[in-house]
Design a protein around this motif. Structure first.
Motif, PDB file in Angstrom:
ATOM      1  N   GLN A  16       1.489  -0.983   0.193  1.00  0.00           N
ATOM      2  CA  GLN A  16       0.173   0.258   0.378  1.00  0.00           C
ATOM      3  C   GLN A  16       1.209   1.542   0.250  1.00  0.00           C
ATOM      4  O   GLN A  16       1.020   2.847  -0.252  1.00  0.00           O
ATOM      5  N   LEU A  19       2.185   1.571  -3.629  1.00  0.00           N
ATOM      6  CA  LEU A  19       1.675   2.159  -4.383  1.00  0.00           C
ATOM      7  C   LEU A  19       0.991   3.607  -4.015  1.00  0.00           C
ATOM      8  O   LEU A  19       1.363   4.368  -4.821  1.00  0.00           O
ATOM      9  N   LEU A  20       1.477   3.743  -3.000  1.00  0.00           N
ATOM     10  CA  LEU A  20       0.852   5.106  -2.620  1.00  0.00           C
ATOM     11  C   LEU A  20       1.667   6.207  -3.593  1.00  0.00           C
ATOM     12  O   LEU A  20       1.814   7.629  -3.761  1.00  0.00           O
ATOM     13  N   SER A  22       4.145   5.611  -5.509  1.00  0.00           N
ATOM     14  CA  SER A  22       4.033   5.269  -7.510  1.00  0.00           C
ATOM     15  C   SER A  22       2.528   6.744  -7.607  1.00  0.00           C
ATOM     16  O   SER A  22       2.927   7.179  -9.100  1.00  0.00           O
ATOM     17  N   CYS A  23       1.655   6.475  -6.844  1.00  0.00           N
ATOM     18  CA  CYS A  23       0.632   7.331  -7.433  1.00  0.00           C
ATOM     19  C   CYS A  23       1.666   9.051  -7.387  1.00  0.00           C
ATOM     20  O   CYS A  23       1.593   9.995  -8.449  1.00  0.00           O
ATOM     21  N   VAL A  26       3.081   9.224 -10.696  1.00  0.00           N
ATOM     22  CA  VAL A  26       2.673  10.230 -11.747  1.00  0.00           C
ATOM     23  C   VAL A  26       2.709  11.471 -11.999  1.00  0.00           C
ATOM     24  O   VAL A  26       2.736  11.622 -12.524  1.00  0.00           O
ATOM     25  N   GLN A  57       1.014   6.281   6.810  1.00  0.00           N
ATOM     26  CA  GLN A  57       1.087   4.612   7.109  1.00  0.00           C
ATOM     27  C   GLN A  57       2.475   3.602   7.091  1.00  0.00           C
ATOM     28  O   GLN A  57       2.255   2.764   7.556  1.00  0.00           O
ATOM     29  N   THR A 226       5.914  -1.020 -22.340  1.00  0.00           N
ATOM     30  CA  THR A 226       5.469  -1.177 -20.842  1.00  0.00           C
ATOM     31  C   THR A 226       6.410   0.329 -20.532  1.00  0.00           C
ATOM     32  O   THR A 226       6.500   0.516 -18.926  1.00  0.00           O
ATOM     33  N   GLY A 227       6.644   1.029 -21.086  1.00  0.00           N
ATOM     34  CA  GLY A 227       7.116   2.176 -21.398  1.00  0.00           C
ATOM     35  C   GLY A 227       7.354   3.275 -22.066  1.00  0.00           C
ATOM     36  O   GLY A 227       6.469   3.480 -23.385  1.00  0.00           O
ATOM     37  N   PHE A 240       7.102   3.688 -12.327  1.00  0.00           N
ATOM     38  CA  PHE A 240       6.284   3.618 -11.696  1.00  0.00           C
ATOM     39  C   PHE A 240       5.596   2.230 -11.249  1.00  0.00           C
ATOM     40  O   PHE A 240       5.569   2.920  -9.767  1.00  0.00           O
ATOM     41  N   GLY A 241       6.196   1.306 -11.543  1.00  0.00           N
ATOM     42  CA  GLY A 241       5.599   0.348 -10.997  1.00  0.00           C
ATOM     43  C   GLY A 241       5.835  -0.900 -12.347  1.00  0.00           C
ATOM     44  O   GLY A 241       5.562  -0.510 -13.355  1.00  0.00           O
ATOM     45  N   PRO A 242       5.049  -1.972 -12.179  1.00  0.00           N
ATOM     46  CA  PRO A 242       4.919  -3.280 -12.683  1.00  0.00           C
ATOM     47  C   PRO A 242       4.384  -2.661 -14.014  1.00  0.00           C
ATOM     48  O   PRO A 242       3.366  -2.057 -14.429  1.00  0.00           O
ATOM     49  N   GLY A 243       4.588  -2.337 -15.403  1.00  0.00           N
ATOM     50  CA  GLY A 243       4.347  -2.453 -16.533  1.00  0.00           C
ATOM     51  C   GLY A 243       4.246  -1.051 -16.512  1.00  0.00           C
ATOM     52  O   GLY A 243       3.933  -0.370 -18.162  1.00  0.00           O
ATOM     53  N   ASP A 244       4.718  -0.224 -15.879  1.00  0.00           N
ATOM     54  CA  ASP A 244       4.667   1.776 -16.906  1.00  0.00           C
ATOM     55  C   ASP A 244       5.763   2.140 -15.737  1.00  0.00           C
ATOM     56  O   ASP A 244       5.991   2.041 -14.653  1.00  0.00           O
ATOM     57  N   TYR A 281       5.917  -6.670  -5.745  1.00  0.00           N
ATOM     58  CA  TYR A 281       5.770  -5.568  -6.193  1.00  0.00           C
ATOM     59  C   TYR A 281       5.778  -4.945  -5.035  1.00  0.00           C
ATOM     60  O   TYR A 281       4.924  -5.390  -4.557  1.00  0.00           O
TER      61      TYR A 281
END
Lengths: 501, 501
Positions: A16, A19-20, A22-23, A26, A57, A226-227, A240-244, A281
């Motif tokens: 979590q 992921l935050l 990674s936001c 972006v 968190q 993915t890039g 950013f993470g898997p796939g990006d 991830y």
């Protein structure tokens, strides 16, 4: 949630937080690429909120309780699980020491400072950036005090980028490097044979540079499914993470070097990001090992591959096809000019040899800012004085001096030394790769980079942060990080080109 | 925090939720504009987390307690503060009924559904989208059940886009509209005079379309210092927050209409977003009043301004300068062709009159999907059957039929009717503006849109959601929403053009 084991619960929470983060990545990428100017203040608010939530968190008291529980459980010392617990403990102990107020302030100030830096750099006006940098230095000194340190407050910041590293170690590595490097540069600069630097200043239309650089990035293995590649003031790579994974560059229609090697550099970072263990991830060990190791990947592809003769055996005919302006140039002359050693003002345009002097300068300045020996107001003068001493050149303006880099505007004090660590790791890794892959140069001449790429993936990328940087280096190369492979590599490439010995 | 009054604490919390939503907006914009294909699954994870966190904060029990406290405090009924409390209560009561699990699932499924829709539309293959749409309909039916409704489950969804609206009211408005509209369309279609539609299919190079549309958007007042224009499959406007609003369009070098009026449309939305009360960002009343009101702003600029004769008195010479292909066209012929009424398959390309039939069709289909009378598997057949009945045309493929719109892929069931509400509001607002600004047409002929823009800002934008849509309409125009001003406006424009009466 109550059905999760303590270990699984920890990993869920770690994910979590990632992921935050990674936001935020972006939003940060958008800020550098497409955000309208008027959006800066609001973007600062958004980033501050995300940073605060992530910090909240990550420092949740429940994480501390869960860590205590899982540390009491038996785990094989070399297991990924044990490494996850080790890294989470490290991150947690650091994070709980930093008050949320400081995290939020840093996020807000750096978002504004970035805009101020862009303007200050464009106008070569340090005074526009100085008030923000003063706030940043004050906040980072506060951060170091909260985190704690034994030898130098700088260590508290360095640890964020190069976990476990100490400024004293870096000082001694850099001293040895400097001692070996200065005579090499002197020898090269004394050579009578010199490359024709004007070759790289001919016409290189921006759109063709983009296509050519993109094709080279794809050839070494950067995955554009993915890039993507965009244009920014300061080039960077953001996974950013898997796939990006996003990489950026900047174009100058009268300078081939800048964008092309910049793209190879960022694509090297991108390859690392694209090959981290995606299925795990968010686990601490599924992230990059350290910035030094990250930089070793970019430097390896930029310099040890991208500026090598085998690489251009494949790409030079394609270059001539794409850019009519170099159709009368020989492959040898081209290879020589992309390897010109010449002290210059801009770090990101520096050659492989003098580059590290730029880093040593920044390292010394950051140490002084953090110890309090240097005030922000005195920074331009201190920079220029050091620059004269090391390069025998005076920056014509702060744009070509202390305003050139983005790092301080995002609070990245402690970041610069990892660039030179990356150069050293890269040379040592490449040395090991050559020993294990005898046909690596022959493959490159065919435009085939798979062998080298897969070696790097298997030996480095797939491990993520399972091993710390020093341990990874020993595992892959058999010895701790050394200066010699880098110096050897410089001599092996540059002495024949310049006909010195 | 404990120094804040209950009301200030509520506003602070409302702002945090809005900021989290704005982070999702950035990620959503990126997904449509620049995200590499391979990033879709991970983007779904990011958006799901942000949605979950926002929902968690919005439904925090403390918000309920604070609401109870501030509702007990005396406040003037017409004050912004009272409206903030009213809207927050409305949003809170709705949000607490929806379980977090459903919020997270919807976010994840719709992120994947969006990618599936793009591919399904490109390949005109409904089967690629159907499984996702089935999940979405099931989740939205679940949502309606949790939220509760009296007359129709659709009302529970409609309320999210048009607060307080009921499907029964819309049914009767649409019935009246249809009764007035069908004869008008029949009269126009029966006219012997018709425009030369091929004018708009000449050469309109994409780069010039971009510059021309951008200049028109700037002329009506869209601020590019705090906004930008990009290219996407489905055009949209996303106001992230103060200082940052993004609009998008798509270009067809053989169709002038599409991008140009699309940009005016999105710029109309953008003007609204850029002029909401920025100093109160995050308060419930500082957001747009409703989607119907939002759409009234885009429609007003697209159709009532952008397709008017005064507008082109100013822009037509500039059009001819930019596009050599229309240099032999008269201003009258051009004005007639951009106002062609012709039943067609694609909603976003439809004319002002037939557009509303597209909406009535979607409204009926959505009602049936929500009541359970229509299954997703039967959607293409139902669509085509209704289309034949209303337009006397059969869509050649699902791409030109039920796959054309993005809305269902993001779960936007209940959204479509607001488009026709927007058309009705726009006509009624423009009627009022003309009464109060007698020289509005003369100003437009000079390319001066300030008077109209400032009227809209003062009368509509600056109020945000202080008044609900119906109350705002009465306040601005003196009567509740009516169908007649729209029908009058259609006749006043189209009957002279087509020489019918």
């Amino acid at each position: 949630m109550n059905t999760l084991s303590p270990y699984a619960d920890l990993m869920y929470r770690s994910r979590q937080v990632a992921l935050l983060g990674s936001c935020s990545s972006v939003l940060g990428w958008d800020q550098q690429t497409y955000m309208p100017k008027g959006g800066a203040a609001f973007r600062g608010e958004q980033l501050a909120l995300l940073a605060t939530l992530a910090h909240k968190q990550a420092t949740d008291a429940r994480v501390g309780e869960l860590l205590g529980q899982v540390e009491a459980e038996p785990r094989p010392a070399d297991s990924v699980e044990a490494s996850n617990v080790r890294e989470l403990r490290h991150a947690y102990d650091r994070a709980v020491k930093i008050p949320p107020r400081l995290v939020e302030e840093l996020a807000r100030v750096t978002a504004q400072a970035n805009e101020a830096w862009i303007e200050a750099r464009a106008k070569s006006d340090f005074s526009r950036f100085a008030p923000f940098l003063e706030q940043i230095v004050a906040l980072k000194r506060e951060e170091a005090a909260f985190v704690g340190w034994q030898e130098h407050p700088y260590d508290a910041l360095l640890d964020e980028y190069e976990p476990g590293a100490k400024s004293s170690q870096i000082r001694s590595l850099f001293a040895e490097l400097s001692a070996g490097l200065v005579p090499i540069i002197r020898q090269i600069r004394g050579a009578t044979k010199t490359p024709d630097a004007t070759i790289l200043q001919r016409d290189f239309p921006t759109d063709r540079q983009h296509l050519f650089a993109e094709s080279a990035a794809a050839a070494i293995g950067f995955d554009f499914h993915t890039g993507r590649l965009d244009t920014t003031t300061h080039p960077f790579c953001s996974g950013f993470g898997p796939g990006d994974c996003r990489i950026t560059t900047r174009y100058n229609p009268k300078a081939f070097n800048e964008a092309f090697f910049g793209v190879l550099h960022e694509a090297g970072h991108g390859l690392y990001e694209q090959n981290l263990p995606a299925n795990r991830y968010g686990e601490p060990t599924a992230q990059a090992c350290s910035l030094g190791i990250h930089e070793s990947q970019s430097r390896l592809w930029e310099n040890l591959v991208g500026r090598s003769r085998p690489f251009w055996d494949h790409f030079f005919p394609r270059l001539q096809q794409t850019f009519p302006s170099v159709r009368d140039v020989s492959a040898d002359a081209f290879h020589f000019t992309i390897n010109e050693v010449r002290p210059s003002f801009i770090r990101v345009e520096a050659d492989e040899a003098t580059y590290n002097l730029h880093i040593i300068l920044r390292f010394e300045i950051e140490l002084a800012l953090m110890s309090g020996d240097l005030l922000v107001a005195d920074l331009p003068a201190a920079w220029n004085e050091k620059f004269r001493a090391m390069f025998d050149l005076t920056p014509p303006s702060d744009r070509e001096g202390c305003l050139q880099d983005i790092h301080w505007s995002f609070g990245g004090i402690g970041y610069f030394p990892t660039y030179t660590l990356g150069n050293l790791f890269a040379a040592q890794f490449m040395h090991a790769a050559r020993n294990q892959l005898p046909d690596v140069d022959a493959a490159m001449r065919q435009g085939d980079f798979r062998g080298l790429r897969e070696w790097l993936i298997a030996n480095i990328h797939h491990h993520g942060r399972h091993y710390r940087a020093g341990a990874l280096c020993e595992r892959v190369t058999g010895t701790p990080l050394r200066v010699q492979p880098f110096l050897d590599q410089l001599k092996a490439k540059f002495f024949p080109l310049y006909e010195v010995s």
